[in-house]
Design an enzyme around this catalytic site. Sequence first.
Site, PDB file in Angstrom:
ATOM      1  N   CYS A 152       0.870  -1.129  -0.040  1.00  0.00           N
ATOM      2  CA  CYS A 152       0.176  -0.083   0.114  1.00  0.00           C
ATOM      3  C   CYS A 152       0.871   1.357   0.102  1.00  0.00           C
ATOM      4  CB  CYS A 152      -1.056   0.040   1.178  1.00  0.00           C
ATOM      5  SG  CYS A 152       0.025   0.031   2.848  1.00  0.00           S
TER       6      CYS A 152
ATOM      7  N   CYS B 156      -2.816  -2.846   8.636  1.00  0.00           N
ATOM      8  CA  CYS B 156      -2.448  -1.360   9.102  1.00  0.00           C
ATOM      9  C   CYS B 156      -2.045  -1.474  10.526  1.00  0.00           C
ATOM     10  CB  CYS B 156      -3.530  -0.407   9.141  1.00  0.00           C
ATOM     11  SG  CYS B 156      -4.541  -0.678   7.473  1.00  0.00           S
TER      12      CYS B 156
HETATM   13 FE1  FES Z   1      -1.841  -0.011   4.077  1.00  0.00          FE
HETATM   14 FE2  FES Z   1      -3.538   0.943   5.681  1.00  0.00          FE
HETATM   15  S1  FES Z   1      -3.732   0.415   3.732  1.00  0.00           S
HETATM   16  S2  FES Z   1      -1.555   0.687   6.188  1.00  0.00           S
END
Ligand code: FES
Length: 125
Positions: free
Chosen positions: A35, A104
Amino acid sequence: MPIYSDTVMDHFTNPRNVGEIEDADGIGEEGNPVCGDMMTFYIKVDNNHLSDVKFKTFGCGAAIAVSSIVSEMAMGKTIEEARKITPALVAKELEGLPKNKFHCSNLGAQALNKAIDDYLKKQGK
Ligand code: FES
């Protein structure tokens, strides 16, 4: 049903302990290459207790909420207690995270742990 709990929304819209500690005793950085989100934790240690915890997060809303709650969970704890902050515990404290947002909470726990590692290394431990 909303995607995020009220606690996540609260910590996302009003994150606690944002910032940097200039003379930090330990710094830990963690990122997720998928991400692209990044977290950095700064800690001050006094008499084996985390006397200050701050963070800088470049990431999604959940990552910001995770950083904020991890900083609150770690504040004032001993090194040993802070080590016990796991991703599952972080998610529980936030009253749950959507499945695709569990990573996360990993980032938060890992960045804090790295800051503790850094502190211990600097102490020669
Ligand atoms: Fe990767 Fe939140 S989407 S840390």
